[in-house]
Design a protein around this motif. Structure first.
Motif, PDB file in Angstrom:
ATOM      1  N   ASP A 152      44.839  84.163  81.797  1.00  0.00           N
ATOM      2  CA  ASP A 152      43.839  84.061  82.860  1.00  0.00           C
ATOM      3  C   ASP A 152      43.044  82.790  82.611  1.00  0.00           C
ATOM      4  O   ASP A 152      42.491  82.591  81.513  1.00  0.00           O
ATOM      5  N   ILE A 153      43.007  81.903  83.616  1.00  0.00           N
ATOM      6  CA  ILE A 153      42.330  80.624  83.441  1.00  0.00           C
ATOM      7  C   ILE A 153      41.332  80.388  84.568  1.00  0.00           C
ATOM      8  O   ILE A 153      41.459  80.940  85.671  1.00  0.00           O
ATOM      9  N   CYS A 154      40.336  79.577  84.272  1.00  0.00           N
ATOM     10  CA  CYS A 154      39.443  79.029  85.295  1.00  0.00           C
ATOM     11  C   CYS A 154      39.809  77.566  85.433  1.00  0.00           C
ATOM     12  O   CYS A 154      39.741  76.807  84.458  1.00  0.00           O
ATOM     13  N   ARG A 161      37.219  71.910  93.266  1.00  0.00           N
ATOM     14  CA  ARG A 161      37.023  73.327  93.519  1.00  0.00           C
ATOM     15  C   ARG A 161      37.504  74.152  92.331  1.00  0.00           C
ATOM     16  O   ARG A 161      38.586  73.907  91.796  1.00  0.00           O
ATOM     17  N   ASP A 162      36.703  75.142  91.952  1.00  0.00           N
ATOM     18  CA  ASP A 162      37.069  76.035  90.856  1.00  0.00           C
ATOM     19  C   ASP A 162      37.784  77.262  91.398  1.00  0.00           C
ATOM     20  O   ASP A 162      37.456  77.758  92.488  1.00  0.00           O
ATOM     21  N   SER A 163      38.733  77.747  90.647  1.00  0.00           N
ATOM     22  CA  SER A 163      39.429  78.972  91.039  1.00  0.00           C
ATOM     23  C   SER A 163      39.866  79.713  89.781  1.00  0.00           C
ATOM     24  O   SER A 163      40.081  79.123  88.723  1.00  0.00           O
ATOM     25  N   ALA A 164      39.975  81.033  89.921  1.00  0.00           N
ATOM     26  CA  ALA A 164      40.484  81.867  88.832  1.00  0.00           C
ATOM     27  C   ALA A 164      41.964  82.088  89.074  1.00  0.00           C
ATOM     28  O   ALA A 164      42.378  82.438  90.186  1.00  0.00           O
ATOM     29  N   ARG A 165      42.762  81.860  88.071  1.00  0.00           N
ATOM     30  CA  ARG A 165      44.210  81.998  88.207  1.00  0.00           C
ATOM     31  C   ARG A 165      44.768  82.857  87.077  1.00  0.00           C
ATOM     32  O   ARG A 165      44.274  82.813  85.952  1.00  0.00           O
ATOM     33  N   ARG A 166      45.806  83.603  87.399  1.00  0.00           N
ATOM     34  CA  ARG A 166      46.639  84.201  86.358  1.00  0.00           C
ATOM     35  C   ARG A 166      47.949  83.437  86.375  1.00  0.00           C
ATOM     36  O   ARG A 166      48.585  83.305  87.424  1.00  0.00           O
ATOM     37  N   ILE A 167      48.344  82.924  85.211  1.00  0.00           N
ATOM     38  CA  ILE A 167      49.553  82.118  85.142  1.00  0.00           C
ATOM     39  C   ILE A 167      50.487  82.656  84.065  1.00  0.00           C
ATOM     40  O   ILE A 167      50.053  83.307  83.111  1.00  0.00           O
ATOM     41  N   TYR A 168      51.785  82.351  84.255  1.00  0.00           N
ATOM     42  CA  TYR A 168      52.774  82.608  83.230  1.00  0.00           C
ATOM     43  C   TYR A 168      53.105  81.247  82.600  1.00  0.00           C
ATOM     44  O   TYR A 168      53.877  80.468  83.184  1.00  0.00           O
ATOM     45  N   PRO A 169      52.530  80.920  81.458  1.00  0.00           N
ATOM     46  CA  PRO A 169      52.750  79.592  80.876  1.00  0.00           C
ATOM     47  C   PRO A 169      54.180  79.452  80.359  1.00  0.00           C
ATOM     48  O   PRO A 169      54.691  80.331  79.660  1.00  0.00           O
ATOM     49  N   LEU A 170      54.811  78.335  80.722  1.00  0.00           N
ATOM     50  CA  LEU A 170      56.210  78.120  80.359  1.00  0.00           C
ATOM     51  C   LEU A 170      56.388  77.031  79.311  1.00  0.00           C
ATOM     52  O   LEU A 170      57.270  77.129  78.461  1.00  0.00           O
ATOM     53  N   ALA A 171      55.558  75.984  79.368  1.00  0.00           N
ATOM     54  CA  ALA A 171      55.685  74.884  78.411  1.00  0.00           C
ATOM     55  C   ALA A 171      54.440  74.008  78.488  1.00  0.00           C
ATOM     56  O   ALA A 171      53.759  73.965  79.516  1.00  0.00           O
ATOM     57  N   VAL A 172      54.174  73.312  77.382  1.00  0.00           N
ATOM     58  CA  VAL A 172      53.113  72.306  77.327  1.00  0.00           C
ATOM     59  C   VAL A 172      53.797  70.941  77.330  1.00  0.00           C
ATOM     60  O   VAL A 172      54.681  70.689  76.498  1.00  0.00           O
ATOM     61  N   ALA A 201      38.310  77.389  81.170  1.00  0.00           N
ATOM     62  CA  ALA A 201      38.288  78.560  80.282  1.00  0.00           C
ATOM     63  C   ALA A 201      39.647  79.224  80.362  1.00  0.00           C
ATOM     64  O   ALA A 201      40.356  79.104  81.367  1.00  0.00           O
ATOM     65  N   HIS A 202      40.011  79.916  79.296  1.00  0.00           N
ATOM     66  CA  HIS A 202      41.277  80.633  79.302  1.00  0.00           C
ATOM     67  C   HIS A 202      41.216  81.782  78.308  1.00  0.00           C
ATOM     68  O   HIS A 202      40.486  81.734  77.314  1.00  0.00           O
ATOM     69  N   ARG A 203      41.980  82.810  78.620  1.00  0.00           N
ATOM     70  CA  ARG A 203      42.073  83.950  77.697  1.00  0.00           C
ATOM     71  C   ARG A 203      43.410  84.642  77.913  1.00  0.00           C
ATOM     72  O   ARG A 203      43.973  84.640  79.022  1.00  0.00           O
ATOM     73  N   LEU A 204      43.903  85.239  76.842  1.00  0.00           N
ATOM     74  CA  LEU A 204      45.147  85.993  76.926  1.00  0.00           C
ATOM     75  C   LEU A 204      44.911  87.293  77.687  1.00  0.00           C
ATOM     76  O   LEU A 204      43.902  87.972  77.476  1.00  0.00           O
ATOM     77  N   SER A 205      45.826  87.638  78.563  1.00  0.00           N
ATOM     78  CA  SER A 205      45.749  88.918  79.270  1.00  0.00           C
ATOM     79  C   SER A 205      46.625  89.937  78.539  1.00  0.00           C
ATOM     80  O   SER A 205      47.263  89.624  77.535  1.00  0.00           O
ATOM     81  N   GLU A 206      46.660  91.147  79.055  1.00  0.00           N
ATOM     82  CA  GLU A 206      47.526  92.181  78.476  1.00  0.00           C
ATOM     83  C   GLU A 206      48.870  92.259  79.194  1.00  0.00           C
ATOM     84  O   GLU A 206      49.712  93.083  78.847  1.00  0.00           O
ATOM     85  N   GLU A 207      49.080  91.372  80.190  1.00  0.00           N
ATOM     86  CA  GLU A 207      50.338  91.395  80.943  1.00  0.00           C
ATOM     87  C   GLU A 207      51.401  90.564  80.241  1.00  0.00           C
ATOM     88  O   GLU A 207      51.160  89.418  79.866  1.00  0.00           O
TER      89      GLU A 207
END
Length: 237
Positions: A152-154, A161-172, A201-207
């Protein structure tokens, strides 16, 4: 600290510190007394490590029991020095330290002649300005990729514009002057690039999205290759 862990750290210190390294320097690095240090040196020698030296003279690693012998061509050694040197300048603090440790471990497995080639490599990496560390902990993003855990990131887009997103990170991805995260964006239901500098901001989700990371990454890279002829990497959201 368990003795086995301490012995492993002692091996690493002898490999990485300028040799011969004194007992006082090793004891300080391990936060133990010199008496304990002498016992640990004896234990490593009994296990098969060839460590030359004595109290008051310093110690030198001649043969490392913890690492298998390696053989590289001169050009492969140049590639290793350049590649890991670039990581030390381009990566965040944790990644840069890992690159230094990796080169130290690899060098410790080489014959004397090839160790000298590493020390006096013809190609070296130097950057006047090292990339500043991001305010975002990239270790969390890397861990999310490895564990296939949604983040989960901001995020602040190009318009501010700011937005809250849930992402599936694949690579840096490390580009010339910026770092991006390739991801599946659950908000947009599509692939997206996210500038690390724009993640507030970012945090690990439980998904968990296991085991989809490899499949999604292949699809993403295929799309990027298809777009490369029409302007290269698309702009981040």
């Amino acid at each position: 600290m368990a003795r086995s862990d301490r012995l492993f750290r002692l091996l690493h210190c002898i490999r990485s510190l300028p040799q011969p390294v004194t007992a006082a320097r090793l004891a300080a690095a391990l936060e133990v007394s010199e008496r304990t240090l002498y016992r640990d040196i004896d234990a490593l020698r009994l296990a098969g490590a060839r460590i030359e030296g004595a109290a008051g003279l310093g110690y030198t690693m001649i043969e490392d029991i913890a690492l298998p012998p390696q053989t590289f061509t001169q050009l492969e050694i140049e590639a290793l020095v350049l590649g890991l040197g670039e990581v030390q300048f381009r990566g965040d603090t944790a990644l840069a330290e890992a690159a230094r440790d990796a080169l130290t471990k690899i060098t410790a497995t080489l014959p004397d002649r090839q160790q000298r080639q590493v020390t006096h490599a013809a190609g070296l990496v130097r950057r006047w300005d090292r990339n500043p560390d991001s305010a975002i902990d990239l270790a969390i993003i890397r861990q999310a990729c490895w564990d296939e855990c949604a983040l989960d990131i901001c995020y602040t887009d190009r318009s501010g514009r700011d937005s809250a997103r849930r992402i599936y990170p694949l690579a840096v991805v490390y580009l010339q002057e910026r770092v991006m995260v390739l991801a599946w964006c659950c908000l947009r239901d599509d692939f997206r690039h996210f500038l690390v500098a724009s993640i507030r901001a970012h945090r690990l989700s439980e998904e968990s999205f296991r085991p989809r990371r490899v499949i999604l990454l292949r699809r993403f890279m295929a799309q990027m290759r298809a777009r490369a002829g029409g302007g290269g990497v698309p702009a981040p959201p």
